[in-house]
Design an enzyme around this catalytic site. Structure first.
Site, PDB file in Angstrom:
ATOM      1  N   GLY A 225       0.787  -1.233   0.000  1.00 47.86           N
ATOM      2  CA  GLY A 225       0.000   0.000   0.000  1.00 47.86           C
ATOM      3  C   GLY A 225       0.814   1.275   0.000  1.00 47.86           C
ATOM      4  N   GLU A 262       4.853  -6.182   1.931  1.00 50.36           N
ATOM      5  CA  GLU A 262       4.619  -6.774   0.598  1.00 50.36           C
ATOM      6  C   GLU A 262       4.079  -5.720  -0.360  1.00 50.36           C
ATOM      7  OE1 GLU A 262       2.077 -10.090   1.640  1.00 50.36           O
ATOM      8  OE2 GLU A 262       0.367  -8.781   2.004  1.00 50.36           O
ATOM      9  N   GLY A 264       3.428  -3.724  -3.848  1.00 50.45           N
ATOM     10  CA  GLY A 264       3.270  -4.076  -5.253  1.00 50.45           C
ATOM     11  C   GLY A 264       3.544  -2.838  -6.093  1.00 50.45           C
ATOM     12  N   ARG A 265       2.562  -1.940  -6.099  1.00 44.77           N
ATOM     13  CA  ARG A 265       2.611  -0.754  -6.949  1.00 44.77           C
ATOM     14  C   ARG A 265       3.920   0.036  -6.817  1.00 44.77           C
ATOM     15  NH1 ARG A 265      -1.905   1.928  -8.937  1.00 44.77           N
ATOM     16  NH2 ARG A 265      -3.197   0.860  -7.393  1.00 44.77           N
ATOM     17  N   CYS A 340     -15.165   3.137 -27.796  1.00 44.02           N
ATOM     18  CA  CYS A 340     -16.367   3.940 -27.982  1.00 44.02           C
ATOM     19  C   CYS A 340     -17.026   4.212 -26.637  1.00 44.02           C
ATOM     20  CB  CYS A 340     -17.324   3.221 -28.917  1.00 44.02           C
ATOM     21  SG  CYS A 340     -16.515   2.701 -30.428  1.00 44.02           S
ATOM     22  N   TYR A 369      -0.305  -2.471 -12.165  1.00 47.11           N
ATOM     23  CA  TYR A 369      -1.742  -2.435 -12.415  1.00 47.11           C
ATOM     24  C   TYR A 369      -2.041  -1.757 -13.754  1.00 47.11           C
ATOM     25  CZ  TYR A 369      -1.632  -3.417  -7.408  1.00 47.11           C
ATOM     26  OH  TYR A 369      -1.367  -3.972  -6.183  1.00 47.11           O
TER      27      TYR A 369
HETATM   28  C1  LIG Z   1      -2.662  -5.838  -3.488  1.00 46.01           C
HETATM   29  C2  LIG Z   1      -2.028  -6.304  -2.249  1.00 46.01           C
HETATM   30  C3  LIG Z   1      -0.750  -5.862  -1.889  1.00 46.01           C
HETATM   31  C4  LIG Z   1       0.014  -4.830  -2.678  1.00 46.01           C
HETATM   32  O1  LIG Z   1      -0.630  -3.599  -2.625  1.00 46.01           O
HETATM   33  P1  LIG Z   1       0.052  -2.307  -3.304  1.00 46.01           P
HETATM   34  O2  LIG Z   1      -0.916  -1.214  -3.037  1.00 46.01           O
HETATM   35  O3  LIG Z   1       0.210  -2.614  -4.741  1.00 46.01           O
HETATM   36  O4  LIG Z   1       1.363  -2.105  -2.615  1.00 46.01           O
HETATM   37  C5  LIG Z   1      -0.187  -6.395  -0.755  1.00 46.01           C
HETATM   38  N1  LIG Z   1      -0.845  -7.307   0.001  1.00 46.01           N
HETATM   39  C6  LIG Z   1      -2.081  -7.747  -0.307  1.00 46.01           C
HETATM   40  C7  LIG Z   1      -2.736  -8.747   0.557  1.00 46.01           C
HETATM   41  C8  LIG Z   1      -2.714  -7.254  -1.437  1.00 46.01           C
HETATM   42  O5  LIG Z   1      -3.940  -7.673  -1.733  1.00 46.01           O
END
Ligand SMILES: *Cc1c(COP(=O)(O)O)cnc(C)c1O
Length: 393
Positions: A225, A262, A264-265, A340, A369
């Site tokens: 997050g 953990e 991601g983004r 469209c 994403y």
């Molecule tokens: C999507 C997700 C993440 C990563 O979230 P980001 O906002 O991309 O950092 C980490 N843990 C869980 C359980 C998720 O569902």
């Protein structure tokens, strides 16, 4: 070759371009900002492309996967990497598949049903974290892009449900499940200060729970997050402050073995680019529009989040046609795609000095994403090409 050069010269637009050397450099910086007791997992759903997963190997401690599909795919891409298996609604088939894979080192249990199904199916010891949906109170999550916790959601368990699971784990039939600690991923899009406050609460609550129930708290996973600011491509989440804060938190919890995050983004957003060309420039009721090849069926992020994807113009001076070149000069322009629907907007009212049909656009921050959350089949346009640049290797 730089991303810019590749985008200016390649055929086969639209194209996704990934800068693997930049990804590795960024991940190394993130890793360096974190204390040794913090494990870094990459949440594969942000972008599961195999070359990215492989580029991150050695820089992350493992990968978080949230489906049977991700499980199989990530394991094939990085066979020696530890995996954490999360996600609400794990099916019996997914549970069976994950149990067959020794690479799955951690299990994020989202419900009592899942805990029972896992215990019934487990034919080997399984290390589990219970995913908690903690009340965070005082508006801590107001205004965040996405909240997975601190409010009614299908993710994880309320504190009283967690206590029910603790009782179950101590009962006959659950011997193969080894409780390692707590997992919580409560929100997405938070700056370091706010995310640290959440981490403090998660760890504090987990430590209290462990003390009350007399189990050793080996680890806490405080989720991902970390914020990405699409309005400012140069800005980065403050990993240094975050790492210092986590070190401080760990100092106050010497009994806690491992803290895990953990993201991601915030790991992959910056290494991906979407390059395309302007098919048409139009003026409609006083506003300028550039219609590009491709659109949000390739890069859905700006449409779902409601932001303008940052871009640069790569001018193409050659114009092969005998008719006048559609052009917008010194104006704000809305960049839309070929779909469209008025929602097919990549950037709204972005200022440009000049934009002409035939020019190329290079959209930044398309590494997370992007392609993988987009609705590719809508209107049946061709898929983009994919290119992985790796000057640093
Ligand atoms: C999507 C997700 C993440 C990563 O979230 P980001 O906002 O991309 O950092 C980490 N843990 C869980 C359980 C998720 O569902």
């Amino acid at each position: 070759m730089t991303v810019r050069t590749a985008a200016a010269t390649l055929t086969g637009l639209p194209a996704y371009l990934y800068d693997l050397a930049a990804l590795r450099a960024h991940a190394a910086e993130v890793r360096a900002a974190l204390p040794a007791r913090v494990e870094l997992y990459y949440a594969a759903k942000a972008n599961p492309e195999a070359p990215l997963l492989a580029a991150l190997r050695g820089l992350v401690d493992g990968y978080e996967v949230s489906s049977g599909g991700e499980l199989t795919h990530v394991h094939a891409a990085v066979p020696d990497a530890p995996l954490a298996f999360g996600g609400p609604g794990k099916s019996p088939e997914e549970i069976a598949a994950a149990l067959r894979l020794p690479a799955v080192r951690r299990w994020h249990v989202e419900s009592e049903r899942e805990l029972r199904a896992l215990a019934a199916a487990a034919d080997r010891p399984v290390d589990v974290l219970l995913r908690a949906n903690l009340p965070v109170g005082d508006g801590a999550l107001d205004g965040v892009a996405l909240a997975m916790g601190g409010r009614p959601t299908p993710f994880g368990m309320d504190p009283d449900r967690i206590e029910d699971c603790l009782a179950l784990l101590a009962s006959p039939g659950f011997e193969r499940l080894r409780l390692r600690g707590i997992h919580a991923h409560l929100a997405s899009g938070l700056p370091a200060t706010e995310l640290l406050r959440l981490a403090e609460r998660i760890v504090g609550w987990s430590a209290g729970l462990a003390a009350r129930h007399g189990f050793p708290l080996h680890e806490v996973n405080v989720g991902g997050g970390m914020a990405v600011d699409y309005a400012d491509p140069e800005a980065r989440f403050d990993w240094t402050a975050f790492g210092r804060g986590l070190a401080d938190l760990l100092d106050r919890h010497p009994a806690l073995g491992t803290l895990r995050i953990e993201p991601g983004r915030a790991l992959t957003a910056y290494c991906g680019w979407y390059a395309t060309e302007v098919l048409d420039v139009k003026h409609s009721h006083g506003e300028a529009f550039a219609v590009v090849r491709g659109g949000t069926h390739h890069l859905r992020t700006p449409a779902t989040r409601g932001h303008s994807q940052p871009f640069t113009v790569l001018p193409v001076d050659h114009w092969p046609h005998p008719w006048p070149r559609p052009t917008a000069t010194g104006t704000r322009i809305t960049v839309s795609g070929q779909l469209c629907t008025p929602k097919d907007v990549l950037a709204a009212r972005a200022p440009v000095a000049e934009l002409r049909a035939g020019d190329r656009l290079l959209f930044a921050m398309a590494g997370a994403y992007g392609w993988n959350i987009s609705h590719h089949e809508f209107l049946m346009h061709p898929r983009p090409s994919f290119h992985y640049l790796d000057d640093g290797a």
